[in-house]
Design a protein around this motif. Structure first.
Motif, PDB file in Angstrom:
ATOM      1  N   PRO A   1       3.128  10.486  -5.305  1.00 44.29           N
ATOM      2  CA  PRO A   1       2.292   9.548  -4.537  1.00 44.29           C
ATOM      3  C   PRO A   1       3.093   8.469  -3.812  1.00 44.29           C
ATOM      4  O   PRO A   1       2.618   7.911  -2.826  1.00 44.29           O
ATOM      5  CB  PRO A   1       1.381   8.911  -5.594  1.00 44.29           C
ATOM      6  CG  PRO A   1       1.667   9.555  -6.869  1.00 44.29           C
ATOM      7  CD  PRO A   1       2.817  10.484  -6.728  1.00 44.29           C
ATOM      8  N   ARG A   2       4.308   8.177  -4.283  1.00 41.42           N
ATOM      9  CA  ARG A   2       5.096   7.164  -3.590  1.00 41.42           C
ATOM     10  C   ARG A   2       5.805   7.735  -2.365  1.00 41.42           C
ATOM     11  O   ARG A   2       5.971   7.061  -1.351  1.00 41.42           O
ATOM     12  CB  ARG A   2       6.132   6.553  -4.541  1.00 41.42           C
ATOM     13  CG  ARG A   2       5.461   5.621  -5.542  1.00 41.42           C
ATOM     14  CD  ARG A   2       6.475   4.814  -6.310  1.00 41.42           C
ATOM     15  NE  ARG A   2       5.787   3.897  -7.223  1.00 41.42           N
ATOM     16  CZ  ARG A   2       6.208   2.660  -7.473  1.00 41.42           C
ATOM     17  NH1 ARG A   2       7.295   2.208  -6.911  1.00 41.42           N
ATOM     18  NH2 ARG A   2       5.533   1.896  -8.299  1.00 41.42           N
ATOM     19  N   MET A   3       6.228   8.993  -2.465  1.00 39.86           N
ATOM     20  CA  MET A   3       6.898   9.596  -1.304  1.00 39.86           C
ATOM     21  C   MET A   3       5.902  10.007  -0.235  1.00 39.86           C
ATOM     22  O   MET A   3       6.199   9.968   0.951  1.00 39.86           O
ATOM     23  CB  MET A   3       7.716  10.815  -1.732  1.00 39.86           C
ATOM     24  CG  MET A   3       9.055  10.450  -2.346  1.00 39.86           C
ATOM     25  SD  MET A   3      10.034  11.899  -2.703  1.00 39.86           S
ATOM     26  CE  MET A   3      10.618  12.318  -1.054  1.00 39.86           C
ATOM     27  N   TYR A   4       4.716  10.425  -0.687  1.00 42.34           N
ATOM     28  CA  TYR A   4       3.691  10.876   0.265  1.00 42.34           C
ATOM     29  C   TYR A   4       2.397  10.111  -0.027  1.00 42.34           C
ATOM     30  O   TYR A   4       1.482  10.634  -0.636  1.00 42.34           O
ATOM     31  CB  TYR A   4       3.444  12.383   0.126  1.00 42.34           C
ATOM     32  CG  TYR A   4       4.699  13.202   0.235  1.00 42.34           C
ATOM     33  CD1 TYR A   4       5.215  13.543   1.487  1.00 42.34           C
ATOM     34  CD2 TYR A   4       5.374  13.633  -0.905  1.00 42.34           C
ATOM     35  CE1 TYR A   4       6.386  14.288   1.587  1.00 42.34           C
ATOM     36  CE2 TYR A   4       6.549  14.367  -0.815  1.00 42.34           C
ATOM     37  CZ  TYR A   4       7.045  14.697   0.439  1.00 42.34           C
ATOM     38  OH  TYR A   4       8.193  15.420   0.547  1.00 42.34           O
TER      39      TYR A   4
ATOM     40  N   ALA B   1      -7.467   7.191 -20.202  1.00 39.17           N
ATOM     41  CA  ALA B   1      -6.652   6.291 -19.378  1.00 39.17           C
ATOM     42  C   ALA B   1      -7.344   6.038 -18.047  1.00 39.17           C
ATOM     43  O   ALA B   1      -7.427   4.906 -17.564  1.00 39.17           O
ATOM     44  CB  ALA B   1      -5.264   6.888 -19.146  1.00 39.17           C
ATOM     45  N   ASN B   2      -7.863   7.106 -17.473  1.00 42.85           N
ATOM     46  CA  ASN B   2      -8.575   6.989 -16.199  1.00 42.85           C
ATOM     47  C   ASN B   2      -9.741   6.007 -16.320  1.00 42.85           C
ATOM     48  O   ASN B   2      -9.934   5.137 -15.470  1.00 42.85           O
ATOM     49  CB  ASN B   2      -9.070   8.374 -15.775  1.00 42.85           C
ATOM     50  CG  ASN B   2      -9.625   8.383 -14.374  1.00 42.85           C
ATOM     51  OD1 ASN B   2      -8.917   8.081 -13.421  1.00 42.85           O
ATOM     52  ND2 ASN B   2     -10.906   8.681 -14.244  1.00 42.85           N
ATOM     53  N   ALA B   3     -10.500   6.142 -17.403  1.00 48.03           N
ATOM     54  CA  ALA B   3     -11.671   5.271 -17.594  1.00 48.03           C
ATOM     55  C   ALA B   3     -11.260   3.805 -17.759  1.00 48.03           C
ATOM     56  O   ALA B   3     -11.842   2.908 -17.135  1.00 48.03           O
ATOM     57  CB  ALA B   3     -12.478   5.748 -18.804  1.00 48.03           C
ATOM     58  N   PHE B   4     -10.248   3.567 -18.593  1.00 46.29           N
ATOM     59  CA  PHE B   4      -9.833   2.179 -18.832  1.00 46.29           C
ATOM     60  C   PHE B   4      -9.194   1.558 -17.583  1.00 46.29           C
ATOM     61  O   PHE B   4      -9.437   0.400 -17.265  1.00 46.29           O
ATOM     62  CB  PHE B   4      -8.869   2.092 -20.027  1.00 46.29           C
ATOM     63  CG  PHE B   4      -9.577   2.002 -21.351  1.00 46.29           C
ATOM     64  CD1 PHE B   4     -10.270   0.851 -21.723  1.00 46.29           C
ATOM     65  CD2 PHE B   4      -9.560   3.078 -22.230  1.00 46.29           C
ATOM     66  CE1 PHE B   4     -10.937   0.771 -22.940  1.00 46.29           C
ATOM     67  CE2 PHE B   4     -10.228   3.003 -23.457  1.00 46.29           C
ATOM     68  CZ  PHE B   4     -10.914   1.846 -23.810  1.00 46.29           C
ATOM     69  N   LEU B   5      -8.369   2.331 -16.876  1.00 48.79           N
ATOM     70  CA  LEU B   5      -7.703   1.772 -15.701  1.00 48.79           C
ATOM     71  C   LEU B   5      -8.681   1.589 -14.537  1.00 48.79           C
ATOM     72  O   LEU B   5      -8.549   0.651 -13.742  1.00 48.79           O
ATOM     73  CB  LEU B   5      -6.515   2.656 -15.288  1.00 48.79           C
ATOM     74  CG  LEU B   5      -5.346   2.667 -16.290  1.00 48.79           C
ATOM     75  CD1 LEU B   5      -4.221   3.574 -15.802  1.00 48.79           C
ATOM     76  CD2 LEU B   5      -4.799   1.262 -16.546  1.00 48.79           C
TER      77      LEU B   5
ATOM     78  N   LYS C   1      -9.339  -6.735  -6.821  1.00 50.90           N
ATOM     79  CA  LYS C   1      -8.468  -6.904  -5.657  1.00 50.90           C
ATOM     80  C   LYS C   1      -8.426  -5.646  -4.787  1.00 50.90           C
ATOM     81  O   LYS C   1      -7.485  -5.442  -4.016  1.00 50.90           O
ATOM     82  CB  LYS C   1      -7.052  -7.267  -6.102  1.00 50.90           C
ATOM     83  CG  LYS C   1      -6.973  -8.676  -6.666  1.00 50.90           C
ATOM     84  CD  LYS C   1      -5.542  -9.083  -6.941  1.00 50.90           C
ATOM     85  CE  LYS C   1      -5.500 -10.506  -7.485  1.00 50.90           C
ATOM     86  NZ  LYS C   1      -4.184 -10.826  -8.050  1.00 50.90           N
ATOM     87  N   GLY C   2      -9.411  -4.793  -4.980  1.00 51.15           N
ATOM     88  CA  GLY C   2      -9.496  -3.605  -4.131  1.00 51.15           C
ATOM     89  C   GLY C   2      -8.584  -2.466  -4.542  1.00 51.15           C
ATOM     90  O   GLY C   2      -8.477  -1.463  -3.858  1.00 51.15           O
ATOM     91  N   ARG C   3      -7.906  -2.624  -5.685  1.00 56.73           N
ATOM     92  CA  ARG C   3      -7.081  -1.504  -6.161  1.00 56.73           C
ATOM     93  C   ARG C   3      -7.963  -0.544  -6.950  1.00 56.73           C
ATOM     94  O   ARG C   3      -9.000  -0.932  -7.477  1.00 56.73           O
ATOM     95  CB  ARG C   3      -5.959  -2.017  -7.073  1.00 56.73           C
ATOM     96  CG  ARG C   3      -4.931  -2.835  -6.335  1.00 56.73           C
ATOM     97  CD  ARG C   3      -3.611  -2.867  -7.072  1.00 56.73           C
ATOM     98  NE  ARG C   3      -3.588  -3.830  -8.167  1.00 56.73           N
ATOM     99  CZ  ARG C   3      -2.491  -4.092  -8.890  1.00 56.73           C
ATOM    100  NH1 ARG C   3      -1.366  -3.445  -8.646  1.00 56.73           N
ATOM    101  NH2 ARG C   3      -2.532  -4.991  -9.858  1.00 56.73           N
ATOM    102  N   ASP C   4      -7.534   0.710  -7.057  1.00 60.67           N
ATOM    103  CA  ASP C   4      -8.236   1.646  -7.945  1.00 60.67           C
ATOM    104  C   ASP C   4      -7.277   2.102  -9.050  1.00 60.67           C
ATOM    105  O   ASP C   4      -6.134   1.638  -9.128  1.00 60.67           O
ATOM    106  CB  ASP C   4      -8.809   2.834  -7.162  1.00 60.67           C
ATOM    107  CG  ASP C   4      -7.724   3.680  -6.510  1.00 60.67           C
ATOM    108  OD1 ASP C   4      -6.518   3.405  -6.754  1.00 60.67           O
ATOM    109  OD2 ASP C   4      -8.057   4.607  -5.758  1.00 60.67           O
ATOM    110  N   GLN C   5      -7.759   3.015  -9.908  1.00 56.92           N
ATOM    111  CA  GLN C   5      -6.952   3.428 -11.056  1.00 56.92           C
ATOM    112  C   GLN C   5      -5.654   4.120 -10.632  1.00 56.92           C
ATOM    113  O   GLN C   5      -4.632   4.028 -11.301  1.00 56.92           O
ATOM    114  CB  GLN C   5      -7.753   4.302 -12.038  1.00 56.92           C
ATOM    115  CG  GLN C   5      -8.255   5.619 -11.493  1.00 56.92           C
ATOM    116  CD  GLN C   5      -9.644   5.490 -10.899  1.00 56.92           C
ATOM    117  OE1 GLN C   5      -9.964   4.533 -10.211  1.00 56.92           O
ATOM    118  NE2 GLN C   5     -10.494   6.470 -11.186  1.00 56.92           N
ATOM    119  N   ASP C   6      -5.718   4.851  -9.497  1.00 48.56           N
ATOM    120  CA  ASP C   6      -4.500   5.516  -9.017  1.00 48.56           C
ATOM    121  C   ASP C   6      -3.452   4.493  -8.570  1.00 48.56           C
ATOM    122  O   ASP C   6      -2.257   4.669  -8.810  1.00 48.56           O
ATOM    123  CB  ASP C   6      -4.828   6.464  -7.855  1.00 48.56           C
ATOM    124  CG  ASP C   6      -5.485   7.748  -8.351  1.00 48.56           C
ATOM    125  OD1 ASP C   6      -5.472   7.970  -9.580  1.00 48.56           O
ATOM    126  OD2 ASP C   6      -6.011   8.507  -7.523  1.00 48.56           O
ATOM    127  N   ALA C   7      -3.917   3.433  -7.923  1.00 49.36           N
ATOM    128  CA  ALA C   7      -2.982   2.385  -7.508  1.00 49.36           C
ATOM    129  C   ALA C   7      -2.314   1.773  -8.737  1.00 49.36           C
ATOM    130  O   ALA C   7      -1.105   1.507  -8.740  1.00 49.36           O
ATOM    131  CB  ALA C   7      -3.712   1.311  -6.706  1.00 49.36           C
TER     132      ALA C   7
END
Lengths: 96, 251
Positions: free
Chosen positions: B243-246, B51-55, B64-70
């Protein structure tokens, strides 16, 4: 099947590299051969520890007992001629 | 092929993996016995890696400057393009295993196509992933066969699982114009093209497992368009909470 709901025990032997001896790694529970092999892979080779695996039903292992120690292993200790300590080992020989 | 079409294609594959892995993680520490607990967690970890690799690649394609975590933690349920089957609750162990077996076959056959991709990144991820999925498929298929040839209870549970899950399987194979574009350019395969091979493989599995292959079942679809069951919202809420709260949390 035993009353233990996890299934019978299997002993696991792993070979780190081709050609090297299989070394006892531990044991797993499993209900059949294929499951034993897969469980051994998952428990003992998750991080590249093996290139081959053997699994053996634990009740098929024949083992010496603590009572055997004296008669099995002691007699060789006092016979110096049994030990190959009289040879010159050439330089560069490894794994001897 | 547009970048948006490829981005969406990669999200479909990546979201399948991410949500599938997150669901499997619910079994961590609750498996039927230690070895099987480890096996399932192992599979989940492999899926997270894929999933990490594909995202990661999806984010790059989007540009658009996003990464897989975003992508994983800052999208809402309607922006996820996974098939509905992967978000369905685990149920009992028979249902978890049958669901995983159905998904593993799909993913295995998908990767067999993606290794031939004209896109080097996709071909690379798939050729690494296909080894892992080959093992997942072997593990889950063996369990389905065991359940199907086991006790009355295991067969009953397996049949119940089939009844609960089958109507969601069609969603795996939904394809749209984006997928057609991706396929036309040699980068990927439209998901519906995988169905005949999947059907043959699953029929074979079911015949070894004393399961009747269901015919003419109405399929619940929409996942690939961002229409999901409410189960996904609860899963995302738990997965994304930290990640959304912090937002700047590091660990």
């Amino acid at each position: 099947m035993s009353n233990d709901s996890q299934g019978p025990l299997w002993e696991v032997f792993v070979q780190k590299k081709p050609g090297q001896p299989f070394i006892h790694a531990g044991n797993v529970h499993a209900f059949d051969k294929e499951m034993a092999l897969q469980n051994a892979r998952d428990v003992y080779s998750r991080r590249n520890e093996a290139t081959a695996i053997w699994v053996v039903p634990s009740d098929q292992i024949v083992a010496s007992t603590p009572e055997d120690v004296g008669s099995f292993f002691d007699p060789s200790n006092d016979k110096i001629f049994r030990h190959p300590t009289f040879y010159q080992i050439p330089d560069g020989v490894k794994n001897l | 092929m547009t970048n948006l079409a490829l981005f969406r294609y990669l999200l479909k594959i990546g979201d399948d993996l991410l949500i599938n892995a997150q669901r499997l993680c619910e079994w961590t520490g609750h498996g039927p016995f230690l070895e099987e607990d480890l096996a399932l967690t192992n599979i989940a970890l492999d899926l997270f890696g894929q999933a990490n690799a594909f995202l990661e690649y999806a984010a790059k394609v989007e540009g658009k400057g996003r990464d897989q975590d975003a992508l994983a933690f800052h999208r809402n349920d309607t922006q996820f393009l996974n098939a509905k089957l992967v978000e369905i609750p685990n149920g009992d162990y028979a249902q978890t295993i049958l669901k995983q077996a159905l998904i593993d076959s799909f993913r295995y056959l998908l990767y067999q196509e993606l290794v031939k991709s004209s896109d080097q990144t996709i071909a690379g991820i798939a050729s690494k992933g296909v080894k892992e999925v080959t093992y997942h498929r072997r593990h889950t298929h063996q369990w389905v066969i065991r359940f199907g040839n086991g006790t009355n209870e295991s067969m009953e549970r397996l049949n119940n699982a089939l009844g609960n899950l089958w109507k969601y399987t069609g969603d795996l194979f939904e394809s749209d114009e984006d997928d057609a574009m991706v396929e036309k350019s040699g980068v990927g395969v439209a998901f519906h093209k995988i169905f005949p091979a999947w059907e043959e493989e699953i029929k074979n599995l079911f015949s070894k497992s004393n399961l009747r292959y269901p015919e003419n079942v109405w399929m619940i679809k929409g996942g690939r368009k961002g229409v999901h069951t409410e189960y996904l919202s609860y899963l995302l809420n738990e997965m994304q909470m930290l990640p959304r709260m912090y937002p700047d949390a590091k660990w």
